[in-house]
Every structure is written in C-alpha cells, then in structure tokens.
Design an enzyme around this catalytic site. Structure first.
Site, PDB file in Angstrom:
ATOM      1  N   LYS A 136       0.842  -1.205   0.000  1.00 20.83           N
ATOM      2  CA  LYS A 136       0.000   0.000   0.000  1.00 20.83           C
ATOM      3  C   LYS A 136       0.878   1.255   0.000  1.00 20.83           C
ATOM      4  CE  LYS A 136      -3.575   2.381   2.594  1.00 20.83           C
ATOM      5  NZ  LYS A 136      -4.542   2.385   3.673  1.00 20.83           N
ATOM      6  N   GLU A 154      10.621  -4.649   4.241  1.00 17.66           N
ATOM      7  CA  GLU A 154      10.698  -6.064   3.851  1.00 17.66           C
ATOM      8  C   GLU A 154      10.368  -6.215   2.362  1.00 17.66           C
ATOM      9  OE1 GLU A 154       9.049  -4.855   6.472  1.00 17.66           O
ATOM     10  OE2 GLU A 154       9.098  -6.224   8.190  1.00 17.66           O
ATOM     11  N   GLY A 194      -4.862  -1.821   4.795  1.00 16.87           N
ATOM     12  CA  GLY A 194      -4.038  -2.946   4.325  1.00 16.87           C
ATOM     13  C   GLY A 194      -4.662  -4.297   4.609  1.00 16.87           C
ATOM     14  N   ARG A 195      -5.149  -4.498   5.824  1.00 19.02           N
ATOM     15  CA  ARG A 195      -5.679  -5.823   6.195  1.00 19.02           C
ATOM     16  C   ARG A 195      -7.091  -6.052   5.667  1.00 19.02           C
ATOM     17  NH1 ARG A 195      -4.533  -2.514  10.288  1.00 19.02           N
ATOM     18  NH2 ARG A 195      -6.167  -1.718  11.653  1.00 19.02           N
ATOM     19  N   GLU A 220      -4.553  -6.612  14.816  1.00 22.37           N
ATOM     20  CA  GLU A 220      -4.064  -5.289  14.402  1.00 22.37           C
ATOM     21  C   GLU A 220      -5.211  -4.281  14.454  1.00 22.37           C
ATOM     22  OE1 GLU A 220      -2.369  -4.159  10.320  1.00 22.37           O
ATOM     23  OE2 GLU A 220      -0.527  -4.509  11.423  1.00 22.37           O
ATOM     24  N   HIS A 265      -4.377 -33.402  17.375  1.00 22.12           N
ATOM     25  CA  HIS A 265      -3.234 -34.234  17.756  1.00 22.12           C
ATOM     26  C   HIS A 265      -2.077 -33.381  18.249  1.00 22.12           C
ATOM     27  CE1 HIS A 265      -5.282 -37.742  16.116  1.00 22.12           C
ATOM     28  NE2 HIS A 265      -5.781 -36.871  15.255  1.00 22.12           N
ATOM     29  N   LYS A 294       9.367  -0.667  14.133  1.00 24.96           N
ATOM     30  CA  LYS A 294       9.933  -0.354  12.803  1.00 24.96           C
ATOM     31  C   LYS A 294      11.028   0.703  12.943  1.00 24.96           C
ATOM     32  CE  LYS A 294       5.812  -0.983   9.930  1.00 24.96           C
ATOM     33  NZ  LYS A 294       4.817  -0.315   9.109  1.00 24.96           N
TER      34      LYS A 294
END
Ligand code: F6P
Length: 526
Positions: A188, A194, A246-247, A332, A363, A491
C-alpha cells in the site's frame, strides 16, 4: 458494558451449557441461517436474557449508526482522517458511494476492469510462476485466499514472499524459472522495508539470469508515484485509495494474485459473496445479524468471562492460513489500549486469536483445550461437502471430528464416568487417581459456522463476516479498528539498529541486553 456482563456472569454462575438443551428449541433459537451459512452459537452460555443484554450493549454503543457511517464514507478512521470503504471494492452493483461528496464507484469499477485486463494478459501469456512480494495485509489476504481456492486454480502457480529473512525469497525462487516468472510488488505504501528489499532481490535475480525485467513486474499500491519511480510502467501499476486498509485490501488490486490464480469470473464470485454479507450486515436487525452475533458471542467470552484468547479452528484444510489472516485482521484492528477520545481503554482490548486446521490441531494442542486450566472459546468452521467427491468418506470423518470436538468441549466427562471406564483395571485409591486423569471438565463454549462448500463466493462471505465482526467489536470497545500505530516503534528501532547489527555503528546508548545480543551476532555472524 462491563457491569452488565458481570451481572450476567453472576446470574449464570457455573451453570452447565448442556442443561440449556433441556429446551428442545435451543439449537434453532440460538443459531442463525444467513447468506446460505449456518452460525450455531447454542453451545455457549448465551441465553435469551444474555442475548438481549448483548444486543442492548450493541445498540447503546451505536453499532447501527456507526455501520451506516462506515458504508456512507464517513471518516471513521479518525486518527488517520480516513474513510473505511473496503466494502466499496465489492459493491459490484455500482450504487454510488460518496467520500467528500465524490462518488468513488466509477474509479473502483475502472480499477477492477484494469485488474481483469492485467490478469487475463498474464494468464494468457507464458508466465508459469507469479510471486507476490508483500507483507501483512499485502500478503496474508491473497495468500490465504489463493490456498483456500486451490480447486479453482486454472492460471499460473502463485507464490508468496513476505519475510525479509532471505530464506523466504531464496526458497521460493528455487522453484521458479527466471524466464517465466512474474513478480507482483504489493505494498500500500510502497515503502515497507521487507517488501522493497525482496523486490530489489527479485530484480537482481532476473538480471543475474540474463532476463530483462521488462514486463516482469506489476505494482499494487496507493503510492503510484513511488511505484513509477521504481520503474514499473503505468499500465502495470494498479492503484487504490487510502480508504482501503491494508488488512482489508484483498478485494481490490492486492487480490490480483487471487484473480490470476482463479480467473476474473471466479474473483467476481468472491466479491459477490462478500457483497452478499455486506447487504445482510446492513439490512438485518441486530438480533438476526450474523456479524453482530459473532461479535457479541466473542465479546461475552472475552469481556464477560475474561477468556483472553479464542481459537479459530477450520475443519477445512484449505483454510490453513485463515488463523494467520485473522490474527492480523483482529489483533491489528482491535489490539488497542486507547479509546477513540484518547483516554485509556476502560476494558481489555480484543482477544488473542490463534488456531490451526482440524483435525491436525486435535493431535497437538487440543489436550490443553479439553483439560487445561484455562477455558479457550473455540470457533469451528466446516463445509458440508468438500471438493473431492471420490473422497467423501474423508469428508464425513472430518465433519464427525469437528462436531465431536464441540460436543466433547460442552459435555466433558465426569469423575463417575471416568471411573466406570477404568474400573476393570484399577481398584481403591489407584482407581480414583487414574480416573481423575481421565476427567474432562466440559462446559467449554464453542461456536460452529457451517457452509455448503468452500467456493469463491462462500470464501467472500466468510471473510466479510469476520471483517464486520471486527468492526462491531471495535465499536463496542470504543476502539479505532482502522489504524495500527502499535507497529511503528519496532519499525523505527529496527531502522536505527540496522547499522548496529551490521557493525557499521556502535552500541552506545543501547541497553545491556541489546548490546550483548549484537555482540554475539557480530562474533558469530559478522
Ligand atoms: O506494519 C504493519 C503494516 O502497516 C500493516 O498494516 C500492513 O498490512 C503491512 O504493514 C504492509 O504494509 P504495506 O502494504 O504498506 O507494505
């Protein structure tokens, strides 16, 4: 709110959930059939009085008014001064949606058409592998959806690289042929360290293999200028507005990899599913509103009962990434300690969300869910049928396991029942001791969402359901669900630490622990 919930907690006390089923109408009265899916919340302590109280809390918080404000393009993301309109991206009927008096729909539909052109072009060409480079909301949504919809894949293979750990891109590129690979740089902001680091590595990889980067990059971003500066031609840059968080962005350009994988028609079905849930959320009265009920049951468990976590347990292997996706969506969005007016939150922030697909989790960590000292409300998801008609016996086993877990969580096993099971092996004190290890306390709440089949439309409904649930919880907790200031400090410190961990700068001013860890890294890793 907290006082009301406390009163109900006192009234309910240690009542057993299964006793509520003495009322033969309970299952029907405490489930909701909407958008072709059934949400069953009858295996919880919610009774008529509690439900009425929870609805009252939602009404008092102004959920309906706030919902209308969101859909109406008001700037409900107040700390960033932004509207919240991911719903416009799936408003396929194209009714007007106004932001600052301007209808955003012509732009949305034009971008969708451009996405389709780009996707068709890529699907028709000789690209074999598409690598989406993005992180957080620019990764989790498409990665989750591409995996969820694998039976519908008829395009190039899609891969996802998110982590700045070079292992991620190195392992992915090893699977790809440089001559037939296309990269999507999804960000965005187009500044995320990253993503930009991985994008540069991808560009170098093509060059190292003697492949021109022309036509090998697509950018998905609100920062179209930065994408252009990075060298991606305008016809390969798909922009979106700042009112898409963004999410919440899988519905627009960030969903390009999904569209490439399943095709534009199936992607429209995905949008149509979400739009159906939007329509339901806007129109249904609160007591018959699926996102509202999902939110209220969660609110009861988290705020009313003090259960700090909730497990999301899809009995649908293709939803393996759903818990990770929901971790960002929910935590978030609602992991905040400050109320809308800047005061300290009067209650706990939203819960910790975690999970894994069933039956695998059974399990692994279900031991703790069934017998641990903490109660973990569980949210099961399961399809009535799978995509493998030849493997129906697998699916029946899967569903049986899902239903068995919610039944076991509710009923448990008493000491007497446990004793009866081992009475042939032990006697006296040893019988008692052995039996106690086999007791299940039960009375543990769960909900189940059952849907016909995990097709694109249904996935759209499920994701929109959870988005609106987050919204409702956020309104009631008085949280701004649409900012994420809590990610900033880490950050900033990471940027400052870059030259320190590479040895270009010293550790002056750093705490002893950080300095010690840097020193170890430099000694062992250079
Ligand atoms: O750091 C958190 C965050 O800002 C998320 O909200 C977002 O989804 C992610 O980073 C990626 O951001 P971008 O799409 O701008 O690269």
């Amino acid at each position: 709110m907290l006082d009301i919930l406390k009163d109900h907690a006192a009234r309910i006390g240690d009542r057993r959930i299964e006793t509520l089923f003495d009322d033969s109408g309970r299952a029907g009265a405490f489930s909701l059939d909407a958008c072709g899916m059934l949400f069953d919340y009858s295996k919880t302590q919610v009774d008529t009085a509690l439900r009425d109280a929870l609805i009252g809390i939602a009404e008092a918080a102004g959920v309906a008014q706030r919902r209308d404000a969101m859909f109406g393009g008001r700037k409900i993301n107040e700390t960033e001064g932004r509207a919240v309109l991911h719903t416009a991206l799936r408003n396929l009927d194209g009714g007007p949606v106004l932001v600052d008096g301007q209808d955003v729909m012509p732009g949305v539909l034009e971008t969708l058409a451009r996405m389709e052109t780009v996707a068709r072009d890529i699907r028709a060409g000789d690209i074999a592998d598409v690598v989406n480079i993005g992180i957080g909301g620019s990764d989790l949504g498409p990665a989750m959806a591409v995996r969820a919809l694998s039976p519908y894949h008829d395009g190039p293979r899609c891969h996802f690289v998110s982590n700045v750990d070079g292992a991620d891109i190195a392992d992915t590129l090893r699977l790809c042929d440089p001559a037939r690979t296309l990269f999507i740089v999804a960000s965005k902001t187009f500044t995320t360290i990253e993503t930009m680091t991985n994008a540069r590595t991808a560009r170098a990889w093509l060059s190292d293999h003697g492949v021109s980067t022309d036509g090998r990059f697509v950018a998905l971003s609100s920062n179209t200028e930065a994408a252009a500066e990075w060298g991606i031609p305008g016809d390969r840059v798909l922009g979106f507005e700042d009112w898409v968080g963004g999410r919440y962005s899988v519905w627009g350009p960030i969903g390009l990899s999904v569209m490439i994988a399943i095709g534009p028609e199936a992607f429209r079905a995905f949008l149509r599913g979400a739009q159906a849930m939007d329509t339901h959320f806007r129109a249904a009265a609160l007591p018959e509103n699926m996102p509202v009920l999902l939110a209220l049951v969660g609110l009861w468990h988290n705020q009313g009962q003090g259960h700090a976590t909730r497990a999301v347990l899809p009995y649908d292997n293709r939803l393996a990434r759903l818990p990770a996706y929901l971790q960002q969506l929910e935590m978030e969005s609602n992991g905040k300690g400050v109320a809308m007016d800047g005061s300290t939150l009067a209650c706990q922030s939203g819960p910790v969300v975690w999970g894994e697909p069933g039956t695998n989790g059974q399990h692994a960590f279900y031991q703790l869910i069934h017998q641990g000292t903490r109660v973990i409300p569980c949210e099961f998801l399961v399809a009535a049928r799978g995509h493998e008609p030849d493997l129906k016996h697998h699916h029946d086993l899967l569903v049986a396991n899902c239903l068995a877990q919610s039944e076991a969580l509710m009923r448990g096993r008493s000491l007497n029942e446990a004793r009866a099971r081992v009475a042939d092996k032990f006697t006296g004190a040893e019988l008692d001791r052995q039996a106690r290890h086999r007791v299940f306390p039960g009375n543990r709440p769960s909900t189940t969402l059952i849907y016909p089949r995990l097709d694109p439309e249904t996935l759209g409904k499920i994701i929109a359901l959870y988005e609106h649930r987050v919204f409702v919880e956020g309104v009631i907790l008085d949280i701004n669900s649409y900012d994420q200031w809590g990610v900033e400090l880490g950050k900033e410190l990471a940027t400052a630490l870059g030259p320190v961990v590479s040895g270009e700068a010293g550790t002056q001013g750093k705490d002893g622990s950080t300095a010690q860890l840097v020193s170890y890294k430099l000694r062992h890793g250079g």
